[in-house]
Design a protein around this motif. Structure first.
Motif, PDB file in Angstrom:
ATOM      1  N   GLY A 173       0.780  -1.212   0.000  1.00  0.00           N
ATOM      2  CA  GLY A 173       0.000   0.000   0.000  1.00  0.00           C
ATOM      3  C   GLY A 173       0.821   1.275   0.000  1.00  0.00           C
ATOM      4  N   LYS A 174       1.972   1.242  -0.642  1.00  0.00           N
ATOM      5  CA  LYS A 174       2.828   2.416  -0.643  1.00  0.00           C
ATOM      6  C   LYS A 174       2.944   3.035  -2.027  1.00  0.00           C
ATOM      7  N   GLN A 175       2.384   4.211  -2.146  1.00  0.00           N
ATOM      8  CA  GLN A 175       2.467   4.986  -3.369  1.00  0.00           C
ATOM      9  C   GLN A 175       3.606   5.982  -3.222  1.00  0.00           C
ATOM     10  N   THR A 176       4.459   6.107  -4.204  1.00  0.00           N
ATOM     11  CA  THR A 176       5.541   7.085  -4.065  1.00  0.00           C
ATOM     12  C   THR A 176       5.536   8.082  -5.217  1.00  0.00           C
ATOM     13  N   TYR A 177       5.916   9.307  -4.883  1.00  0.00           N
ATOM     14  CA  TYR A 177       5.995  10.367  -5.867  1.00  0.00           C
ATOM     15  C   TYR A 177       7.448  10.781  -6.061  1.00  0.00           C
ATOM     16  N   VAL A 178       7.790  11.092  -7.282  1.00  0.00           N
ATOM     17  CA  VAL A 178       9.131  11.603  -7.559  1.00  0.00           C
ATOM     18  C   VAL A 178       9.036  12.853  -8.411  1.00  0.00           C
ATOM     19  N   ALA A 179      10.012  13.722  -8.259  1.00  0.00           N
ATOM     20  CA  ALA A 179      10.052  14.941  -9.060  1.00  0.00           C
ATOM     21  C   ALA A 179      10.639  14.635 -10.431  1.00  0.00           C
ATOM     22  N   THR A 180      10.015  15.189 -11.447  1.00  0.00           N
ATOM     23  CA  THR A 180      10.566  15.061 -12.792  1.00  0.00           C
ATOM     24  C   THR A 180      11.696  16.076 -12.962  1.00  0.00           C
ATOM     25  N   GLU A 181      12.289  16.034 -14.126  1.00  0.00           N
ATOM     26  CA  GLU A 181      13.304  17.026 -14.495  1.00  0.00           C
ATOM     27  C   GLU A 181      12.744  18.448 -14.326  1.00  0.00           C
ATOM     28  N   LYS A 182      11.568  18.639 -14.859  1.00  0.00           N
ATOM     29  CA  LYS A 182      10.888  19.936 -14.754  1.00  0.00           C
ATOM     30  C   LYS A 182      10.704  20.350 -13.300  1.00  0.00           C
ATOM     31  N   GLY A 183      10.349  19.386 -12.468  1.00  0.00           N
ATOM     32  CA  GLY A 183      10.172  19.669 -11.055  1.00  0.00           C
ATOM     33  C   GLY A 183      11.489  19.984 -10.376  1.00  0.00           C
ATOM     34  N   GLN A 184      12.516  19.233 -10.721  1.00  0.00           N
ATOM     35  CA  GLN A 184      13.828  19.463 -10.119  1.00  0.00           C
ATOM     36  C   GLN A 184      14.390  20.826 -10.496  1.00  0.00           C
ATOM     37  N   ASP A 185      13.962  21.320 -11.634  1.00  0.00           N
ATOM     38  CA  ASP A 185      14.428  22.643 -12.056  1.00  0.00           C
ATOM     39  C   ASP A 185      13.880  23.758 -11.178  1.00  0.00           C
ATOM     40  N   LEU A 186      13.018  23.419 -10.252  1.00  0.00           N
ATOM     41  CA  LEU A 186      12.523  24.425  -9.309  1.00  0.00           C
ATOM     42  C   LEU A 186      13.484  24.650  -8.141  1.00  0.00           C
ATOM     43  N   ILE A 187      14.491  23.801  -8.035  1.00  0.00           N
ATOM     44  CA  ILE A 187      15.416  23.903  -6.897  1.00  0.00           C
ATOM     45  C   ILE A 187      16.012  25.303  -6.737  1.00  0.00           C
TER      46      ILE A 187
ATOM     47  N   ARG B  94      20.606  18.762  -5.623  1.00  0.00           N
ATOM     48  CA  ARG B  94      19.899  17.947  -6.617  1.00  0.00           C
ATOM     49  C   ARG B  94      20.496  16.550  -6.704  1.00  0.00           C
ATOM     50  N   GLU B  95      21.807  16.511  -6.784  1.00  0.00           N
ATOM     51  CA  GLU B  95      22.481  15.213  -6.936  1.00  0.00           C
ATOM     52  C   GLU B  95      22.329  14.346  -5.697  1.00  0.00           C
ATOM     53  N   GLN B  96      22.375  14.992  -4.550  1.00  0.00           N
ATOM     54  CA  GLN B  96      22.330  14.212  -3.322  1.00  0.00           C
ATOM     55  C   GLN B  96      20.915  13.977  -2.837  1.00  0.00           C
ATOM     56  N   GLY B  97      19.968  14.571  -3.541  1.00  0.00           N
ATOM     57  CA  GLY B  97      18.587  14.264  -3.239  1.00  0.00           C
ATOM     58  C   GLY B  97      18.064  14.849  -1.945  1.00  0.00           C
ATOM     59  N   GLY B  98      18.544  16.015  -1.587  1.00  0.00           N
ATOM     60  CA  GLY B  98      18.002  16.654  -0.391  1.00  0.00           C
ATOM     61  C   GLY B  98      18.997  17.572   0.272  1.00  0.00           C
ATOM     62  N   ILE B  99      18.495  18.348   1.204  1.00  0.00           N
ATOM     63  CA  ILE B  99      19.345  19.323   1.870  1.00  0.00           C
ATOM     64  C   ILE B  99      20.120  18.680   3.017  1.00  0.00           C
ATOM     65  N   GLU B 100      19.444  17.745   3.661  1.00  0.00           N
ATOM     66  CA  GLU B 100      20.086  17.056   4.785  1.00  0.00           C
ATOM     67  C   GLU B 100      21.410  16.437   4.352  1.00  0.00           C
ATOM     68  N   ALA B 101      21.340  15.705   3.267  1.00  0.00           N
ATOM     69  CA  ALA B 101      22.543  15.048   2.743  1.00  0.00           C
ATOM     70  C   ALA B 101      23.585  16.073   2.335  1.00  0.00           C
TER      71      ALA B 101
END
Lengths: 144, 144
Positions: free
Chosen positions: A77-91, A130-137
């Motif tokens: 029951g786990k649905q996951t969402y990922v950002a597309t290229e277009k979404g990542q360009d919002l960084i 972007r490459e590390q997939g988050g700010i924490e990292a």
DNA sequence: CCGGATCCGTTTCGATACTG
DNA sequence: CAGTATCGAAACGGATCCGG
């Protein structure tokens, strides 16, 4: 004197049609900066988005091509969402917003090291996050 | 392993409380990029903001310290608004939004020369636009 | 449980008309 | 010209229900 630009059109309006509300960019932040991917995780953010609003925004963002449903829910029951290229360009945009907030909307919980890294080199920070997939990292990699 | 950051807080929410709507950033764009200063000029933008919404946004932006009423209207009836330092600091954010829109929300009326200048050096472009008081002037100075 | 959908009272928005 | 007043439409958001 015969200029091309008679009417000044640097339209941010099309972007604002999609992003000009309180929640859309917040969802993108969770996706891009905090490593969130599940409906439940978005709901858990401190801003307390309502379930119907979240469902609506996820739908709009997917329709606009900023995010994609990725994971199946085979039995878990786990649905996951990922950002597309277009979404990542919002960084970069989100980072500018964070920086502006850190400067002008105190008190801020934005880590000073992050502010410093951004002021040093915005583009590099954006790339790393972007490459590390988050700010924490990213913060961890800065030296810890 | 005793980290400081137990809860990831890079809050853009405070910024979004003020800017997370369809019109606030549009007014700031008119003020910062197009050389607008009067109530009537904001009304004239192609997005067609309503009079009550404009009045409300101007009030909120002033209360938040992003803009200031400047000109008196002794008998000429001319009230003018100017962006404060805090308001001008939105320029990088607005430029990122323009750039994102130019890339992902076609068709765009954003001048290619501007996109090029931004991709070359965001910070320099932001500085120049700020100093010259608008995008029109900046584009003119690029070579024409 | 998870990912929503539905219902419903409240708030906000926004177009137009109107006023000093 | 620079805004208010008004009022219907839309969005919000809390609670609850539902299918898998």
């Amino acid at each position: 004197m015969t200029r091309i630009a008679k009417r000044s059109t640097c339209p941010i309006s099309s972007s604002l049609d999609l992003l000009g509300d309180k929640w859309s960019l917040l969802v993108m932040r969770d996706l891009l900066f905090r490593d969130k991917a599940h409906y439940r995780e978005f709901l858990a953010s401190e801003e307390r988005i309502a379930t119907n609003i979240l469902a609506d925004r996820l739908e709009r963002l997917e329709a606009a091509g900023l995010i994609e449903k990725s994971g199946e829910h085979p039995r878990s029951g786990k649905q996951t969402y990922v950002a597309t290229e277009k979404g990542q360009d919002l960084i970069p945009l989100l980072l500018e917003m964070m920086l502006w907030g850190a400067r002008h909307m105190p008190p801020t919980d934005t880590p000073p090291q992050l502010v410093a890294a951004l002021e040093r080199d915005r583009a590099a920070a954006a790339r790393a996050i972007r490459e590390q997939g988050g700010i924490e990292a990213f913060l961890g990699s800065l030296g810890g």
